[in-house]
Write a protein that holds these residues in place. Structure first.
Motif, PDB file in Angstrom:
ATOM      1  N   ALA A   1       0.809  -1.219   0.000  1.00  0.00           N
ATOM      2  CA  ALA A   1       0.000   0.000   0.000  1.00  0.00           C
ATOM      3  C   ALA A   1       0.845   1.275   0.000  1.00  0.00           C
ATOM      4  O   ALA A   1       0.312   2.366   0.203  1.00  0.00           O
ATOM      5  N   TYR A   2       2.159   1.145  -0.219  1.00  0.00           N
ATOM      6  CA  TYR A   2       3.046   2.312  -0.119  1.00  0.00           C
ATOM      7  C   TYR A   2       3.866   2.457  -1.393  1.00  0.00           C
ATOM      8  O   TYR A   2       4.616   1.549  -1.767  1.00  0.00           O
ATOM      9  N   ALA A   3       3.724   3.608  -2.062  1.00  0.00           N
ATOM     10  CA  ALA A   3       4.421   3.810  -3.331  1.00  0.00           C
ATOM     11  C   ALA A   3       5.600   4.773  -3.201  1.00  0.00           C
ATOM     12  O   ALA A   3       6.297   5.038  -4.178  1.00  0.00           O
ATOM     13  N   GLY A   4       5.833   5.294  -1.985  1.00  0.00           N
ATOM     14  CA  GLY A   4       6.826   6.359  -1.797  1.00  0.00           C
ATOM     15  C   GLY A   4       8.253   5.872  -1.679  1.00  0.00           C
ATOM     16  O   GLY A   4       8.593   4.707  -1.952  1.00  0.00           O
ATOM     17  N   LYS A   5       9.096   6.795  -1.238  1.00  0.00           N
ATOM     18  CA  LYS A   5      10.537   6.572  -1.126  1.00  0.00           C
ATOM     19  C   LYS A   5      10.868   5.608   0.012  1.00  0.00           C
ATOM     20  O   LYS A   5      10.337   5.732   1.111  1.00  0.00           O
ATOM     21  N   ILE A   6      11.721   4.642  -0.274  1.00  0.00           N
ATOM     22  CA  ILE A   6      12.224   3.715   0.753  1.00  0.00           C
ATOM     23  C   ILE A   6      13.731   3.922   0.854  1.00  0.00           C
ATOM     24  O   ILE A   6      14.424   3.929  -0.167  1.00  0.00           O
ATOM     25  N   VAL A   7      14.224   4.114   2.086  1.00  0.00           N
ATOM     26  CA  VAL A   7      15.649   4.405   2.264  1.00  0.00           C
ATOM     27  C   VAL A   7      16.352   3.323   3.068  1.00  0.00           C
ATOM     28  O   VAL A   7      15.738   2.641   3.890  1.00  0.00           O
ATOM     29  N   TYR A   8      17.659   3.176   2.808  1.00  0.00           N
ATOM     30  CA  TYR A   8      18.529   2.313   3.601  1.00  0.00           C
ATOM     31  C   TYR A   8      19.153   3.166   4.704  1.00  0.00           C
ATOM     32  O   TYR A   8      19.346   4.382   4.530  1.00  0.00           O
ATOM     33  N   GLU A   9      19.453   2.532   5.824  1.00  0.00           N
ATOM     34  CA  GLU A   9      20.228   3.177   6.882  1.00  0.00           C
ATOM     35  C   GLU A   9      21.180   2.133   7.457  1.00  0.00           C
ATOM     36  O   GLU A   9      20.744   1.249   8.194  1.00  0.00           O
ATOM     37  N   GLY A  10      22.432   2.223   7.119  1.00  0.00           N
ATOM     38  CA  GLY A  10      23.432   1.283   7.634  1.00  0.00           C
ATOM     39  C   GLY A  10      23.764   1.610   9.077  1.00  0.00           C
ATOM     40  O   GLY A  10      23.997   2.766   9.414  1.00  0.00           O
ATOM     41  N   GLU A  11      23.770   0.572   9.929  1.00  0.00           N
ATOM     42  CA  GLU A  11      23.966   0.802  11.356  1.00  0.00           C
ATOM     43  C   GLU A  11      24.688  -0.374  12.029  1.00  0.00           C
ATOM     44  O   GLU A  11      24.631  -1.506  11.563  1.00  0.00           O
ATOM     45  N   LEU A  12      25.275  -0.065  13.150  1.00  0.00           N
ATOM     46  CA  LEU A  12      25.755  -1.103  14.064  1.00  0.00           C
ATOM     47  C   LEU A  12      24.566  -1.609  14.880  1.00  0.00           C
ATOM     48  O   LEU A  12      23.678  -0.819  15.253  1.00  0.00           O
TER      49      LEU A  12
ATOM     50  N   VAL B   1      23.046  -3.759  10.958  1.00  0.00           N
ATOM     51  CA  VAL B   1      21.620  -3.533  10.725  1.00  0.00           C
ATOM     52  C   VAL B   1      21.448  -2.659   9.484  1.00  0.00           C
ATOM     53  O   VAL B   1      22.189  -1.696   9.290  1.00  0.00           O
ATOM     54  N   ASN B   2      20.481  -3.005   8.635  1.00  0.00           N
ATOM     55  CA  ASN B   2      19.972  -2.050   7.652  1.00  0.00           C
ATOM     56  C   ASN B   2      18.566  -1.685   8.125  1.00  0.00           C
ATOM     57  O   ASN B   2      17.632  -2.481   8.032  1.00  0.00           O
ATOM     58  N   ASP B   3      18.463  -0.480   8.680  1.00  0.00           N
ATOM     59  CA  ASP B   3      17.221   0.009   9.292  1.00  0.00           C
ATOM     60  C   ASP B   3      16.372   0.642   8.185  1.00  0.00           C
ATOM     61  O   ASP B   3      16.302   1.860   8.038  1.00  0.00           O
ATOM     62  N   VAL B   4      15.725  -0.228   7.406  1.00  0.00           N
ATOM     63  CA  VAL B   4      14.986   0.227   6.223  1.00  0.00           C
ATOM     64  C   VAL B   4      13.754   1.040   6.651  1.00  0.00           C
ATOM     65  O   VAL B   4      13.104   0.721   7.654  1.00  0.00           O
TER      66      VAL B   4
ATOM     67  N   VAL C   1      22.337   8.567   4.267  1.00  0.00           N
ATOM     68  CA  VAL C   1      21.108   7.793   4.030  1.00  0.00           C
ATOM     69  C   VAL C   1      20.553   8.171   2.666  1.00  0.00           C
ATOM     70  O   VAL C   1      20.627   9.329   2.260  1.00  0.00           O
ATOM     71  N   GLY C   2      20.016   7.187   1.961  1.00  0.00           N
ATOM     72  CA  GLY C   2      19.490   7.503   0.635  1.00  0.00           C
ATOM     73  C   GLY C   2      18.451   6.508   0.181  1.00  0.00           C
ATOM     74  O   GLY C   2      18.186   5.503   0.855  1.00  0.00           O
ATOM     75  N   SER C   3      17.885   6.795  -0.946  1.00  0.00           N
ATOM     76  CA  SER C   3      16.773   6.040  -1.497  1.00  0.00           C
ATOM     77  C   SER C   3      17.246   4.752  -2.182  1.00  0.00           C
ATOM     78  O   SER C   3      18.316   4.714  -2.778  1.00  0.00           O
ATOM     79  N   MET C   4      16.432   3.685  -2.026  1.00  0.00           N
ATOM     80  CA  MET C   4      16.685   2.418  -2.713  1.00  0.00           C
ATOM     81  C   MET C   4      15.559   2.200  -3.709  1.00  0.00           C
ATOM     82  O   MET C   4      14.395   2.284  -3.333  1.00  0.00           O
ATOM     83  N   LYS C   5      15.918   1.849  -4.903  1.00  0.00           N
ATOM     84  CA  LYS C   5      14.885   1.514  -5.889  1.00  0.00           C
ATOM     85  C   LYS C   5      14.740  -0.005  -5.982  1.00  0.00           C
ATOM     86  O   LYS C   5      15.651  -0.741  -5.591  1.00  0.00           O
ATOM     87  N   GLU C   6      13.649  -0.460  -6.553  1.00  0.00           N
ATOM     88  CA  GLU C   6      13.460  -1.886  -6.791  1.00  0.00           C
ATOM     89  C   GLU C   6      14.649  -2.430  -7.587  1.00  0.00           C
ATOM     90  O   GLU C   6      15.064  -1.808  -8.579  1.00  0.00           O
ATOM     91  N   GLY C   7      15.186  -3.516  -7.140  1.00  0.00           N
ATOM     92  CA  GLY C   7      16.323  -4.124  -7.818  1.00  0.00           C
ATOM     93  C   GLY C   7      17.674  -3.706  -7.254  1.00  0.00           C
ATOM     94  O   GLY C   7      18.693  -4.335  -7.547  1.00  0.00           O
ATOM     95  N   ALA C   8      17.676  -2.662  -6.421  1.00  0.00           N
ATOM     96  CA  ALA C   8      18.944  -2.179  -5.858  1.00  0.00           C
ATOM     97  C   ALA C   8      19.469  -3.154  -4.810  1.00  0.00           C
ATOM     98  O   ALA C   8      18.703  -3.826  -4.132  1.00  0.00           O
ATOM     99  N   THR C   9      20.795  -3.206  -4.685  1.00  0.00           N
ATOM    100  CA  THR C   9      21.438  -4.010  -3.654  1.00  0.00           C
ATOM    101  C   THR C   9      22.148  -3.089  -2.674  1.00  0.00           C
ATOM    102  O   THR C   9      22.879  -2.188  -3.080  1.00  0.00           O
ATOM    103  N   VAL C  10      21.895  -3.323  -1.392  1.00  0.00           N
ATOM    104  CA  VAL C  10      22.553  -2.535  -0.352  1.00  0.00           C
ATOM    105  C   VAL C  10      23.471  -3.453   0.444  1.00  0.00           C
ATOM    106  O   VAL C  10      23.051  -4.520   0.895  1.00  0.00           O
TER     107      VAL C  10
END
Lengths: 256, 256
Positions: A102-113, A139-142, A232-241
């Motif tokens: 139900a969500y079409a907006g921006k999804i971001v990665y956040e690399g963390e300990l 952690v990737n705090d998506v 922190v930045g946006s991940m698109k479908e198909g992206a690898t983090v």
């Protein structure tokens, strides 16, 4: 340094053990209560790695790095600021991050300990906190970033960060890791996007365990995601983090 | 209407069953997957009642009643606004509410209806939501009120509501309860402080299960605390709070 891992074999059997190069030395019992080596060795290529623990909650911090706080113009908090990512959000190494239907907006990665709690912790002092930590993970705090400010009266941190597969942790729990020397490096499709020192934390892991254990009991396997910093930045479908911390390894997840 | 209860006997045995007057008809198996009656009957006076389920998370709503929203001057949200109270916050009927050691401020009661999830729910429609609800319980959504606005940049909902014993639920799960006719009545030391109709909810239980299941998977035994309305107030040490919903019963907790 011991690297604890949980796995599933090709036959569907679950197990855990210590990673040594490309082998897992299997253990039995409870990872948190004197596990014993079985004597068996399993090739890493023969198993699927699981999240290295099964947290009842992931306590996720916000605004815990001086550099990011300064960039956002936020004053340093007087107590760790956190929300909870539920157990249902958990994803292991290699698991696909899925967009909520139900969500079409921006999804971001956040690399963390990530701090992995080793034993039940209530009202623990800063001095004693070390004894309550089994080790550290990545952690990737998506985050579904556009949900946070959607309502003018209530910041939706939990909703934005609590979706299924948004709590990526792994690949191992590093026992004996010294966070003071470490850095978090996050790569999006191979390009470095985050590279910040853990020493820049506002509340260090021992202070976090102490303070949070005064708010709520932390249980064996619970994870504290210590917060992220710049990049922190946006991940698109198909992206690898890929989130890497030297000494722990690399947590890789692809967005489906 | 079936009233499900979990209990511990004087011998330390755990069990569950259906409450009938002052007797429990014991069941075995999984409360969420076709439990079977054992044929045994246990006197209610012979057991200690436990939280009627063991949620992996309590999803707690904010601003979900028209009357309270109007009083606070807050517009109705377009999606349920929520935080998560962790499993470690759980307290059962009769259990003592404990003040966190490091917090000296105001602690408030919030009488609420609780939805108990009956089966794994992901992306459920409003029409189907009913089938994912096992029944309803009562919640006292205890809150360390002064923590919420302590930081100027981040409302600390999770911290304020996530303390041990702050997630009081019980005494039973009422299967077949019709929320449309119900009201929540909260008494502080015997004096009525809240009395509001469930029909005043902004998002009704079916809409909540549907919407929240689009954000995150809800698991059997998970609880949604549907939010409170007018009459929230402070509890002092020694105070007793009784939250009643006709058809479910009364959840009583004392502050220690």
């Amino acid at each position: 340094m011991k690297l604890w891992t949980r796995f599933k074999t090709a036959h569907g059997r679950f197990g855990f053990g210590v990673l040594q190069n490309d082998q897992i030395l299997e253990y039995r019992g409870d990872m948190f209560a004197h596990p014993l080596p079985t004597g068996a060795t399993i090739a890493l290529t023969a198993v699927e790695l699981l999240p290295p623990c099964e947290p009842t909650k992931i306590v996720a911090l916000w605004n815990n790095y001086h550099a990011l706080g300064a960039k956002l113009g936020k004053s340093a908090p007087v107590h760790p600021l956190f929300l909870i990512k539920p157990a249902s959000s958990l994803a292991g190494p290699g698991e696909t991050i899925r967009r909520p239907q139900a969500y079409a907006g921006k999804i971001v990665y956040e690399g963390e300990l990530g701090i992995v709690i080793g034993k039940r912790a209530t009202n623990v002092s800063v001095e004693a906190a070390k004894d309550y930590i089994l080790g550290y993970t990545i952690v990737n705090d998506v985050t579904a970033a556009e949900l946070i400010e959607q309502d003018p009266n209530f910041a939706q941190w939990t909703r934005a960060k609590g979706c299924d597969t948004f709590g990526c942790i792994g690949p191992v729990i590093a026992q004996g890791f010294d966070w003071r020397e470490g850095a978090v490096v996050t790569r999006l499709d191979g390009v470095e996007r985050q590279n910040y020192p853990l020493a820049d934390m506002i509340f260090n892991p021992w202070e976090q365990v102490s303070r949070i254990s005064q708010d709520m009991t932390l249980l064996p396997g619970d994870v504290i995601a210590v917060g992220t910093s710049i990049g922190v930045g946006s991940m698109k479908e198909g992206a690898t983090v890929e989130v890497s911390i030297e000494g722990i390894g690399t947590l890789t997840n692809r967005m489906g």
